[in-house]
Design a protein around this motif. Structure first.
Motif, PDB file in Angstrom:
ATOM      1  N   LEU A 288      10.032  28.481  -0.963  1.00 52.60           N
ATOM      2  CA  LEU A 288      10.774  27.459  -1.695  1.00 52.60           C
ATOM      3  C   LEU A 288      11.886  28.065  -2.542  1.00 52.60           C
ATOM      4  O   LEU A 288      12.970  27.482  -2.661  1.00 52.60           O
ATOM      5  CB  LEU A 288       9.816  26.643  -2.568  1.00 52.60           C
ATOM      6  CG  LEU A 288       8.706  25.914  -1.797  1.00 52.60           C
ATOM      7  CD1 LEU A 288       7.796  25.150  -2.751  1.00 52.60           C
ATOM      8  CD2 LEU A 288       9.289  24.978  -0.751  1.00 52.60           C
ATOM      9  N   GLY A 289      11.628  29.239  -3.119  1.00 56.65           N
ATOM     10  CA  GLY A 289      12.668  29.897  -3.900  1.00 56.65           C
ATOM     11  C   GLY A 289      13.880  30.229  -3.043  1.00 56.65           C
ATOM     12  O   GLY A 289      15.027  30.032  -3.454  1.00 56.65           O
ATOM     13  N   TRP A 290      13.625  30.719  -1.825  1.00 53.99           N
ATOM     14  CA  TRP A 290      14.731  31.010  -0.911  1.00 53.99           C
ATOM     15  C   TRP A 290      15.468  29.728  -0.535  1.00 53.99           C
ATOM     16  O   TRP A 290      16.697  29.711  -0.445  1.00 53.99           O
ATOM     17  CB  TRP A 290      14.203  31.685   0.343  1.00 53.99           C
ATOM     18  CG  TRP A 290      15.290  32.004   1.324  1.00 53.99           C
ATOM     19  CD1 TRP A 290      16.030  33.144   1.383  1.00 53.99           C
ATOM     20  CD2 TRP A 290      15.780  31.168   2.370  1.00 53.99           C
ATOM     21  NE1 TRP A 290      16.947  33.066   2.407  1.00 53.99           N
ATOM     22  CE2 TRP A 290      16.819  31.873   3.026  1.00 53.99           C
ATOM     23  CE3 TRP A 290      15.443  29.890   2.817  1.00 53.99           C
ATOM     24  CZ2 TRP A 290      17.513  31.337   4.112  1.00 53.99           C
ATOM     25  CZ3 TRP A 290      16.147  29.351   3.891  1.00 53.99           C
ATOM     26  CH2 TRP A 290      17.161  30.073   4.526  1.00 53.99           C
ATOM     27  N   GLU A 291      14.716  28.657  -0.284  1.00 60.44           N
ATOM     28  CA  GLU A 291      15.363  27.390   0.061  1.00 60.44           C
ATOM     29  C   GLU A 291      16.271  26.906  -1.067  1.00 60.44           C
ATOM     30  O   GLU A 291      17.380  26.412  -0.819  1.00 60.44           O
ATOM     31  CB  GLU A 291      14.305  26.321   0.357  1.00 60.44           C
ATOM     32  CG  GLU A 291      13.570  26.506   1.671  1.00 60.44           C
ATOM     33  CD  GLU A 291      12.624  25.361   1.959  1.00 60.44           C
ATOM     34  OE1 GLU A 291      12.603  24.384   1.178  1.00 60.44           O
ATOM     35  OE2 GLU A 291      11.894  25.431   2.959  1.00 60.44           O
ATOM     36  N   ILE A 292      15.799  27.030  -2.297  1.00 58.89           N
ATOM     37  CA  ILE A 292      16.610  26.591  -3.440  1.00 58.89           C
ATOM     38  C   ILE A 292      17.884  27.426  -3.536  1.00 58.89           C
ATOM     39  O   ILE A 292      18.971  26.898  -3.781  1.00 58.89           O
ATOM     40  CB  ILE A 292      15.773  26.653  -4.737  1.00 58.89           C
ATOM     41  CG1 ILE A 292      14.689  25.566  -4.707  1.00 58.89           C
ATOM     42  CG2 ILE A 292      16.660  26.492  -5.974  1.00 58.89           C
ATOM     43  CD1 ILE A 292      13.646  25.713  -5.797  1.00 58.89           C
ATOM     44  N   GLU A 293      17.762  28.750  -3.349  1.00 61.58           N
ATOM     45  CA  GLU A 293      18.957  29.601  -3.368  1.00 61.58           C
ATOM     46  C   GLU A 293      19.950  29.167  -2.298  1.00 61.58           C
ATOM     47  O   GLU A 293      21.161  29.073  -2.551  1.00 61.58           O
ATOM     48  CB  GLU A 293      18.558  31.053  -3.134  1.00 61.58           C
ATOM     49  CG  GLU A 293      17.808  31.688  -4.307  1.00 61.58           C
ATOM     50  CD  GLU A 293      17.333  33.085  -3.966  1.00 61.58           C
ATOM     51  OE1 GLU A 293      17.973  33.736  -3.105  1.00 61.58           O
ATOM     52  OE2 GLU A 293      16.325  33.531  -4.546  1.00 61.58           O
ATOM     53  N   ALA A 294      19.451  28.886  -1.089  1.00 60.43           N
ATOM     54  CA  ALA A 294      20.340  28.480  -0.003  1.00 60.43           C
ATOM     55  C   ALA A 294      20.940  27.101  -0.273  1.00 60.43           C
ATOM     56  O   ALA A 294      22.116  26.864   0.020  1.00 60.43           O
ATOM     57  CB  ALA A 294      19.576  28.471   1.321  1.00 60.43           C
ATOM     58  N   ALA A 295      20.141  26.194  -0.834  1.00 57.63           N
ATOM     59  CA  ALA A 295      20.635  24.844  -1.112  1.00 57.63           C
ATOM     60  C   ALA A 295      21.722  24.837  -2.163  1.00 57.63           C
ATOM     61  O   ALA A 295      22.577  23.948  -2.178  1.00 57.63           O
ATOM     62  CB  ALA A 295      19.474  23.949  -1.554  1.00 57.63           C
ATOM     63  N   LEU A 296      21.714  25.820  -3.069  1.00 55.84           N
ATOM     64  CA  LEU A 296      22.726  25.890  -4.120  1.00 55.84           C
ATOM     65  C   LEU A 296      23.866  26.827  -3.747  1.00 55.84           C
ATOM     66  O   LEU A 296      24.808  26.990  -4.516  1.00 55.84           O
ATOM     67  CB  LEU A 296      22.099  26.356  -5.437  1.00 55.84           C
ATOM     68  CG  LEU A 296      21.575  25.251  -6.370  1.00 55.84           C
ATOM     69  CD1 LEU A 296      20.599  24.346  -5.673  1.00 55.84           C
ATOM     70  CD2 LEU A 296      20.939  25.863  -7.598  1.00 55.84           C
ATOM     71  N   GLY A 297      23.789  27.439  -2.566  1.00 59.89           N
ATOM     72  CA  GLY A 297      24.842  28.331  -2.124  1.00 59.89           C
ATOM     73  C   GLY A 297      26.088  27.568  -1.700  1.00 59.89           C
ATOM     74  O   GLY A 297      26.130  26.334  -1.707  1.00 59.89           O
TER      75      GLY A 297
ATOM     76  N   ALA B 278      18.492  30.859  -8.919  1.00 60.68           N
ATOM     77  CA  ALA B 278      19.481  30.594  -7.875  1.00 60.68           C
ATOM     78  C   ALA B 278      20.888  30.515  -8.456  1.00 60.68           C
ATOM     79  O   ALA B 278      21.849  31.025  -7.871  1.00 60.68           O
ATOM     80  CB  ALA B 278      19.130  29.301  -7.144  1.00 60.68           C
ATOM     81  N   LEU B 279      21.027  29.889  -9.631  1.00 58.83           N
ATOM     82  CA  LEU B 279      22.335  29.787 -10.264  1.00 58.83           C
ATOM     83  C   LEU B 279      22.816  31.155 -10.745  1.00 58.83           C
ATOM     84  O   LEU B 279      24.009  31.468 -10.674  1.00 58.83           O
ATOM     85  CB  LEU B 279      22.281  28.788 -11.416  1.00 58.83           C
ATOM     86  CG  LEU B 279      22.130  27.316 -10.993  1.00 58.83           C
ATOM     87  CD1 LEU B 279      21.866  26.440 -12.205  1.00 58.83           C
ATOM     88  CD2 LEU B 279      23.372  26.844 -10.243  1.00 58.83           C
TER      89      LEU B 279
END
Length: 456
Positions: A374-383, A120-121
């Motif tokens: 969950l991977g998509w959620e993490i990407e969105a949460a760090l966006g 995500a980062l």
């Protein structure tokens, strides 16, 4: 004993760095990489002005300290977030690359969490680099944009983890209680997705119908960003309603990202102009508004307040809210990326620990869930707008009360039904259900992860 363990108090866990041991296979490469990054960062600062020298020296100091402490995967993720916050995209990408090459989406929970946060980062660093006209560094991440989960991954998540089923079941019971006796029911579902929430509710409405009067008429307006998904959802729900002889209508409400934001400013009689279908409200219908995993998609406090006032003006019989619970009560917005990463890692480390404890090793379903959901959620949460995810019940509740809503405590049956769900389908000692502050919380070990509340 089963009931006793479900009444244990859900409390924030100790800091993650005390619970996660360093990932052994990452230790040597992490130390070497951070030392290399510190050297690179120091040398790259020699051609900049004094202000940049100070900034880079500070970043090098963070990396050198981490190296001396034999950092865990979490340490490197936070170091990467710090570099990204400071604007050193090259060093941030190198730090993310170390984790992506050493961690694995198929290893233990701590390793998998580190992998998805590093990815995500890296995506965020790519986006910043592209925005700055520098292009994208090749070789670390194949995909440049997050994609919604496939229906298979979404349904698998619904089966192997209790989070969605808990939210749907508890919200459904609140809706069922609120529409009792109504002859025409309208449900506005603001994130309809694949519609898995609604068959149990439709069945319950049909089962309790008065034989003399017949079942009530039910209409669902399902909102979402993908037209084809909404059309398929509508077809499935109509077929199910026919099978139980329940009068039923489904109307898709297509919302773009812009429409999701604009809907909060819409009038009380129609939805946003950019929606594909107008929102029809009929005076003889009993309205329920379902906000399961939706409010975090709205913007700042002003937009949230406008949306809740819009909903309040429709005079719904009930509004159901389900959202993730962060540690320490939640934040209105987390602008500093390292702070947001730390909060998100605490939450998702507990989620990944729960999956590891309840799903067999090597499960293909778990891999799909972690990568696509969950991977998509993490990407969105760090966006850029991901800080909205971490408001928590205290913040949602305060916003709802400011808009004129009053909390409606969930029924004792709703809470006992949620506990029964866990005992029957997820018989792990780790999952806990607690009723507190008028809401129902689902947690792992002592860590609250999700709350469901009802408002009128």
């Amino acid at each position: 004993m089963l009931l006793a363990r479900h009444h244990r108090r859900l409390q924030p866990p100790p800091p993650l760095h005390r619970r996660l041991a360093p990932v052994k296979k990452l230790e040597l490469v992490t130390v070497q990489a951070i030392a290399m990054l510190g050297s690179l960062h120091h040398s790259s600062s020699s051609d900049t002005d004094n202000n940049n020298d100070n900034k880079n020296d500070n970043s090098s100091g963070v990396l050198a300290t981490a190296a001396a402490a034999v950092p865990s995967a979490r340490d490197l993720v936070l170091a990467c977030a710090d570099l990204l916050q400071r604007g050193d995209l090259q060093a941030a990408r190198r730090a993310a690359g170390v984790l992506l090459s050493a961690a694995s989406p198929r290893a233990d929970a701590a390793d998998r969490v580190a992998y998805h946060f590093a990815r995500a980062l890296a995506l965020r660093a790519d986006a910043k680099a592209a925005a700055a006209g520098r292009g994208v560094v090749q070789g670390l991440v194949a995909s440049a944009a997050a994609r919604p989960a496939s229906s298979g991954a979404y349904l698998a998540f619904n089966q192997i983890a209790p989070f969605l089923r808990f939210a749907h079941l508890t919200a459904n019971q609140a809706i069922l209680d609120a529409v009792e006796g109504a002859r025409r029911v309208h449900i506005l579902d603001l994130d309809a997705a694949h519609g898995v929430q609604w068959p149990p509710l439709l069945q319950a409405i049909a089962d309790r119908a008065d034989p003399a009067a017949g079942p009530p008429e039910v209409r669902i307006t399902g909102a979402g960003a993908d037209r084809e998904t909404l059309l398929r959802t509508g077809s499935r729900l109509r077929a199910f309603a026919r099978s139980i002889q329940l009068p039923f209508h489904f109307t898709p409400l297509l919302l773009s990202c812009a429409a999701t934001h604009q809907i909060s400013g819409a009038s009380t009689t129609t939805t946003t102009p950019s929606a594909a279908t107008s929102l029809e409200l009929h005076p003889d219908e009993t309205l329920a508004v379902n906000c399961v995993m939706f409010l975090h998609k709205l913007g700042g406090q002003d937009e949230l307040a406008a949306f809740l006032k819009w909903v309040k003006a429709m005079a719904p019989a009930v509004v159901t809210i389900a959202e993730r619970e962060p540690n320490s009560g939640g934040f209105d917005r987390i602008d500093e990326l390292p702070r947001r990463v730390a909060v998100a890692m605490d939450h998702y480390s507990a989620v990944f620990d729960a999956l590891e404890a309840t799903v067999p090793p090597g499960s293909r379903e778990r891999l799909a869930v972690e990568q696509e959901v969950l991977g998509w959620e993490i990407e969105a949460a760090l966006g850029p707008s991901g800080g909205r995810w971490w408001r928590g019940l205290e913040r949602w509740g305060a916003a709802a009360r400011s808009a004129g809503f009053a909390a409606q405590p969930l029924s004792a049956f709703a809470v006992s039904q949620a506990r029964l769900l866990l005992r029957l389908h997820y018989p792990s000692e780790g999952y806990l259900v607690q009723e507190a502050r008028g809401a129902c919380f689902l947690g792992w070990q002592t860590r609250p992860l999700l709350s469901v509340s009802s408002w009128q």
